[in-house]
Motif scaffolding. Structure first.
Motif, PDB file in Angstrom:
ATOM      1  N   ASN A   1       0.997  -1.123   0.563  1.00  0.00           N
ATOM      2  CA  ASN A   1      -0.288   0.179  -0.013  1.00  0.00           C
ATOM      3  C   ASN A   1       1.102   1.506   0.412  1.00  0.00           C
ATOM      4  N   ALA A   2       0.186   2.800  -0.666  1.00  0.00           N
ATOM      5  CA  ALA A   2       1.006   3.680  -0.443  1.00  0.00           C
ATOM      6  C   ALA A   2       0.806   4.078   0.354  1.00  0.00           C
ATOM      7  N   ILE A   3       1.785   4.577   1.108  1.00  0.00           N
ATOM      8  CA  ILE A   3       1.919   6.073   2.766  1.00  0.00           C
ATOM      9  C   ILE A   3       2.016   7.265   2.560  1.00  0.00           C
ATOM     10  N   LEU A   4       1.588   7.942   3.152  1.00  0.00           N
ATOM     11  CA  LEU A   4       2.070   9.074   2.904  1.00  0.00           C
ATOM     12  C   LEU A   4       1.784   9.626   4.334  1.00  0.00           C
ATOM     13  N   LEU A   5       2.669  10.607   5.073  1.00  0.00           N
ATOM     14  CA  LEU A   5       3.260  10.961   6.416  1.00  0.00           C
ATOM     15  C   LEU A   5       2.995  12.581   5.613  1.00  0.00           C
ATOM     16  N   GLY A   6       2.075  13.517   6.452  1.00  0.00           N
ATOM     17  CA  GLY A   6       2.509  14.988   5.840  1.00  0.00           C
ATOM     18  C   GLY A   6       1.807  15.875   6.634  1.00  0.00           C
ATOM     19  N   ILE A   7       1.382  17.009   6.636  1.00  0.00           N
ATOM     20  CA  ILE A   7       0.351  17.847   7.343  1.00  0.00           C
ATOM     21  C   ILE A   7      -0.084  18.028   7.165  1.00  0.00           C
TER      22      ILE A   7
ATOM     23  N   GLY B 207      -1.471  21.180   3.806  1.00  0.00           N
ATOM     24  CA  GLY B 207      -1.463  19.698   2.792  1.00  0.00           C
ATOM     25  C   GLY B 207       0.025  19.238   2.786  1.00  0.00           C
ATOM     26  N   ALA B 208       1.281  19.260   3.576  1.00  0.00           N
ATOM     27  CA  ALA B 208       2.452  19.455   2.875  1.00  0.00           C
ATOM     28  C   ALA B 208       2.795  18.017   2.975  1.00  0.00           C
ATOM     29  N   ILE B 209       3.502  17.290   2.169  1.00  0.00           N
ATOM     30  CA  ILE B 209       4.107  15.842   1.688  1.00  0.00           C
ATOM     31  C   ILE B 209       5.208  15.818   3.007  1.00  0.00           C
ATOM     32  N   LEU B 210       4.787  15.444   4.168  1.00  0.00           N
ATOM     33  CA  LEU B 210       6.312  15.120   4.165  1.00  0.00           C
ATOM     34  C   LEU B 210       7.493  13.514   4.243  1.00  0.00           C
ATOM     35  N   GLU B 211       6.708  12.623   3.873  1.00  0.00           N
ATOM     36  CA  GLU B 211       7.256  11.487   3.855  1.00  0.00           C
ATOM     37  C   GLU B 211       6.218  11.139   3.242  1.00  0.00           C
ATOM     38  N   ALA B 212       7.243   9.856   2.566  1.00  0.00           N
ATOM     39  CA  ALA B 212       6.505   8.699   1.207  1.00  0.00           C
ATOM     40  C   ALA B 212       7.423   7.160   1.216  1.00  0.00           C
TER      41      ALA B 212
ATOM     42  N   ALA C 118       7.778   4.193  -0.955  1.00  0.00           N
ATOM     43  CA  ALA C 118       8.190   3.170  -2.643  1.00  0.00           C
ATOM     44  C   ALA C 118       6.796   3.032  -3.103  1.00  0.00           C
ATOM     45  N   SER C 119       6.044   2.210  -2.322  1.00  0.00           N
ATOM     46  CA  SER C 119       5.032   2.381  -2.539  1.00  0.00           C
ATOM     47  C   SER C 119       4.170   3.481  -3.917  1.00  0.00           C
ATOM     48  N   ALA C 120       4.271   4.553  -3.090  1.00  0.00           N
ATOM     49  CA  ALA C 120       3.254   5.624  -3.002  1.00  0.00           C
ATOM     50  C   ALA C 120       3.764   6.317  -4.526  1.00  0.00           C
ATOM     51  N   LEU C 121       5.125   6.375  -4.372  1.00  0.00           N
ATOM     52  CA  LEU C 121       6.213   6.762  -5.282  1.00  0.00           C
ATOM     53  C   LEU C 121       6.147   6.364  -6.798  1.00  0.00           C
ATOM     54  N   ASN C 122       5.890   4.707  -6.550  1.00  0.00           N
ATOM     55  CA  ASN C 122       5.605   4.545  -8.108  1.00  0.00           C
ATOM     56  C   ASN C 122       4.244   4.270  -8.615  1.00  0.00           C
ATOM     57  N   MET C 123       3.421   4.692  -7.229  1.00  0.00           N
ATOM     58  CA  MET C 123       1.690   5.030  -7.897  1.00  0.00           C
ATOM     59  C   MET C 123       1.549   6.899  -8.527  1.00  0.00           C
ATOM     60  N   PHE C 124       2.533   7.818  -7.792  1.00  0.00           N
ATOM     61  CA  PHE C 124       2.188   8.887  -8.264  1.00  0.00           C
ATOM     62  C   PHE C 124       3.102   9.478  -9.713  1.00  0.00           C
ATOM     63  N   GLY C 125       4.755   8.562  -9.444  1.00  0.00           N
ATOM     64  CA  GLY C 125       5.808   9.108 -10.376  1.00  0.00           C
ATOM     65  C   GLY C 125       6.313   9.551 -10.465  1.00  0.00           C
TER      66      GLY C 125
ATOM     67  N   SER D 241      -1.408  10.821   8.838  1.00  0.00           N
ATOM     68  CA  SER D 241      -1.128   9.392   8.092  1.00  0.00           C
ATOM     69  C   SER D 241      -2.222   8.279   7.077  1.00  0.00           C
ATOM     70  N   THR D 242      -1.671   8.205   5.686  1.00  0.00           N
ATOM     71  CA  THR D 242      -2.509   8.495   4.293  1.00  0.00           C
ATOM     72  C   THR D 242      -2.095   7.034   4.024  1.00  0.00           C
ATOM     73  N   ILE D 243      -2.966   6.081   4.287  1.00  0.00           N
ATOM     74  CA  ILE D 243      -3.003   4.799   3.518  1.00  0.00           C
ATOM     75  C   ILE D 243      -3.811   5.078   2.158  1.00  0.00           C
ATOM     76  N   LEU D 244      -3.403   5.119   1.081  1.00  0.00           N
ATOM     77  CA  LEU D 244      -3.505   4.288  -0.233  1.00  0.00           C
ATOM     78  C   LEU D 244      -4.092   3.184  -1.752  1.00  0.00           C
ATOM     79  N   THR D 245      -4.607   2.375  -2.357  1.00  0.00           N
ATOM     80  CA  THR D 245      -4.873   1.709  -2.932  1.00  0.00           C
ATOM     81  C   THR D 245      -5.469   2.203  -4.217  1.00  0.00           C
ATOM     82  N   ASP D 246      -4.466   1.596  -5.533  1.00  0.00           N
ATOM     83  CA  ASP D 246      -5.008   2.028  -6.589  1.00  0.00           C
ATOM     84  C   ASP D 246      -5.954   1.040  -6.584  1.00  0.00           C
ATOM     85  N   ILE D 247      -7.506   1.330  -6.682  1.00  0.00           N
ATOM     86  CA  ILE D 247      -8.413   0.738  -7.178  1.00  0.00           C
ATOM     87  C   ILE D 247      -8.645   0.180  -8.101  1.00  0.00           C
ATOM     88  N   THR D 248      -7.700   0.831  -9.927  1.00  0.00           N
ATOM     89  CA  THR D 248      -8.018   1.266 -11.396  1.00  0.00           C
ATOM     90  C   THR D 248      -8.657  -0.264 -11.511  1.00  0.00           C
TER      91      THR D 248
END
Length: 764
Positions: free
Chosen positions: A28-34, A38-43, A45-52, A120-127
């Protein structure tokens, strides 16, 4: 201590190897932010692959760059997260190449160890899932006929796609279940599920099963989307978490069909639990200490404080202006600043692991507090300092105590009083002397070497009061103050009196560690007091003897006077032809009568003077006045006396009824005796209360007294100021004696041919 702190959650990941592995390796893609900007502090590998994007690129962006900010679902989700602290749902993601895709998310707001809000935001590509879901929903019959094709379509998708049905008779089946179910529920029989769904429900944790079935029933009843998270016992050695989502449709025959998916969310749950656990640990530590914890970054010069900066020093911990080392420097006392700055810079340059200093720190109310500041240096893999974490402790009370002790030492050293400090002996527990000042040495005659380590009992002797010594010991055992006067002995054996005041000395924990005694040589005063007591005792005995003599005299005189009066009365029965002898006998009778009255008057005075413990009572002035007037009613009427009295302001006095009645009787009879022949007699009586005293004023318009001429004789015994034959000069003396016997006072104001006012005061 200069530069900003890395994000707390990132620190938690770095500090916890297991959590770091989960974060980096999660599918799962994981993003850490404020959350606020809405600032992004950490991501990961899955998140980097998801958004490119690269990590650096993502850190320069905020949520609006990777999600459709105009999407109503996103706006609603942000509001729910802000209100409830967490939210979940679907969003439209935007890749670096501009491609838009549907994603499922779970987002939680938490606070890092510095108290800052983070997400802490956990994401799944459901395309793919969406594609399958839509195909299932829009062409159910076709899917049923081509299950094999659908299996191939979903076999490489981690998300489990399923079709679930409940027939009108209550039978539950899974007509379709993708092969990926075996990844989260190993060994399950897909063919059997088409006929009976029981096996799938048997893998649900027993504590979660009732709520899961209830959620399905509610979805069935209201045809609302089904969403539920539950624990699975499919694995023997662990419990996993599964999330299910589906949408219901009702067929013509009454069968309810759900199309949805199942997802293993164990990694996400563990991630959230680890973050929460880390936050809980920090909160516990923060509650357990009164220190102000800080973290400083050497690269950004940013400094982050915990709530101690507010609790101890009064600053708003949410105020961003305090999050810089320049602000910290600005609050250090100017006299301490250069030393602190130089020492902290030296720590950085020499890469010393520990730094500590004491200085004065300015509070929000413009007062300074003494602080003890300690920090620990953190280096990167190359040994370069990257930040410092520390704690600032308020030591103002300790500093003040040090100053107080120094001042106390100065006072003890320089005072003219004798001072001795004792402490319990480690072996015996008895008090021994640990400090004496110069006046004490001079007073006792012992040397300092002879006293230190010795017991104060060396000053006691045969005439030292044993009872007082026992009281001193008892006070010390109970850690109490005590003051007394007692005889001590100098080294040469000479007796001397001391006034000694003993007090316990406690430490910062409230434990008694020492006793301090301040002694004064009061020998001269005690000698004078003893001499005075001897004189008083002698005078008291003389007075007692005089009183006894007076009683004896008055008693012994009464008998001969009575005999003399009796004889003169008997002689009156005989005819005495000698006129001269008759005149002599009459003179003897009158002298005897006068003598008898005098003895009676003296007896009255002695009785008043000798009554020490007279009981007071609450007396109504109106009642006692009416009683006296009743006794004098004939005299008052015969002399046409007009009496007015007003006791509203003070209706009662504390006195003795017999005395007060006697006082008023004497005042009334005096006024009548010395009324003016030129006018009718008027008597006015009033009372008032002030400052705990009741004042009674007795005024008449009689002939008055020349107070200037007779000032010293007004209340003396047998003093007369007019030629009235009825006056003996005893009344005023008796009045004064009776009033003063009960602690009152009497005064007189008078003017000749105008009138007289007697002013009497009574204690309440």
């Amino acid at each position: 201590m200069e530069k900003s702190i890395n994000n707390t959650v990132n620190q938690n990941i770095q500090d916890d190897t297991k959590f770091h592995a989960i974060f980096e390796n999660s599918f799962n893609a994981i993003l850490l932010g404020i959350p606020d900007n809405g600032a992004i502090l950490e991501a990961n590998a899955s998140a980097l692959n998801m958004f490119g994007y690269s990590l650096k690129e993502l850190r320069s962006l905020n949520r609006n760059a990777i999600f459709d900010a105009t999407d109503s679902k996103m706006i609603s989700a942000l509001k729910i997260r802000e209100k409830e602290g967490k939210t979940k749902g679907e969003l439209i993601g935007i890749r670096k190449n501009g491609e838009r895709f549907p994603c499922e998310f779970t987002s939680t707001i938490f606070k890092n160890e510095s108290g800052e809000r983070r997400t802490s935001t956990i994401l799944t590509d459901i395309t793919e899932r969406k594609s399958v879901f839509e195909k299932l929903k829009n062409n159910e019959q076709r899917l049923k006929e081509s299950n094999e094709q659908l299996f191939k379509l979903t076999e490489n998708v981690d998300t489990v796609v399923y079709q679930f049905e409940i027939s009108p008779d209550g039978k539950m089946t899974f007509p379709f279940m993708s092969n990926s179910i075996t990844k989260i529920v190993p060994g399950i029989n897909l063919e059997l599920l088409k006929e009976d769904a029981s096996e799938a429900f048997s893998k649900v944790h027993p504590d979660d099963l009732p709520d899961l079935l209830l959620s399905i029933e509610e979805s069935k009843k209201n045809l609302t989307d089904w969403k539920f998270e539950y624990r699975s016992t499919a694995y023997k050695d662990k419990v996993t978490w599964i999330k299910g989502t589906s949408h219901p449709n009702k067929k013509e025959d009454g069968t309810i069909v759900w199309y949805g998916y199942l997802l293993d969310i164990t990694d996400r749950i563990i991630s959230n639990e680890k973050i929460q656990e880390s936050n809980n640990r920090y909160e516990i530590i923060e509650k357990a200490t009164n220190d102000t914890i800080w973290e400083a970054d050497y690269q950004t010069y940013k400094i982050v404080w915990n709530k101690g900066i507010s609790r101890v020093f009064g600053y708003d911990d949410k105020d961003e202006t305090i999050n810089h080392t320049s602000w910290w420097y600005s609050k250090i006392h100017p006299d301490d600043l250069q030393r602190v700055k130089k020492k902290s810079e030296k720590c950085y340059e020499k890469k010393e692991l520990k730094w500590e200093d004491e200085y004065r720190f300015l509070c929000a109310d413009n007062t300074y507090k003494y602080v003890s500041d300690k920090g620990y240096l953190i280096k990167n893999k190359n040994g370069v300092p990257i930040k410092m974490i520390g704690a600032m402790q308020d030591v103002t009370s300790q500093k003040q105590e040090e100053l107080r002790l120094k001042l106390l030492e100065s006072v003890i050293t320089n005072t003219t009083d004798s001072v001795v400090i004792t402490a319990p002996d480690a072996k015996t527990g008895d008090q021994i002397m640990v400090f004496v000042n110069d006046p004490f040495i001079k007073m006792t005659g012992y040397s300092i070497e002879e006293m230190i380590g010795n017991s104060p009992r060396i000053f006691q002797g045969i005439n030292s009061d044993k009872e007082e010594l026992d009281k001193i010991r008892k006070a010390i055992l109970n850690y109490q103050k005590y003051q007394t006067e007692i005889i001590n002995y100098r080294k040469n054996g000479e007796e001397y009196w001391i006034n000694i005041s003993i007090s316990p000395v406690t430490n910062e924990l409230g434990e008694t560690t020492h006793f301090i005694a301040i002694e004064k040589d009061v020998t001269d005063r005690k000698i004078r007091e003893i001499e005075k007591e001897l004189i008083i005792a002698e005078l008291s005995q003389n007075i007692k003897d005089l009183k006894q003599f007076s009683y004896v005299t008055s008693h012994n005189l009464r008998a001969p006077i009575a005999n003399l009066l009796g004889l003169t009365t008997l002689l009156e029965q005989y005819k005495i032809p000698n006129k001269s002898l008759k005149i002599i006998l009459e003179g003897i009778k009158q002298s005897a009568l006068i003598f008898d009255d005098t003895v009676k008057d003296l007896t009255k005075v002695l009785i008043i003077k000798d009554q020490i413990n007279i009981v007071k009572e609450k007396i109504s002035l109106t009642e006692i006045t009416n009683k006296v007037l009743s006794q004098l009613s004939i005299t008052v009427d015969d002399n046409e006396v007009k009496v007015n009295y007003n006791f509203k302001e003070a209706p009662f006095v504390n006195f003795t009824k017999a005395y007060l009645e006697s006082v008023l009787l004497n005042l009334f009879t005096n006024s009548i005796k010395y009324k003016s022949p030129k006018r009718k007699l008027k008597i006015n009586i009033s009372s008032n209360a002030s400052n705990g005293v009741v004042t009674l004023k007795f005024n008449d318009n009689g002939i008055g007294i020349d107070t200037e001429q007779h000032k010293e004789k007004l209340f003396k015994l047998y003093q007369r100021f007019h030629n009235n034959p009825d006056g003996k000069g005893l009344g005023l003396y008796l009045i004064k004696s009776q009033i003063e016997a009960l602690g009152g006072t009497i005064d007189v104001e008078s003017e000749v041919n105008v009138g007289t006012t007697f002013i009497i005061t009574f204690k309440k």
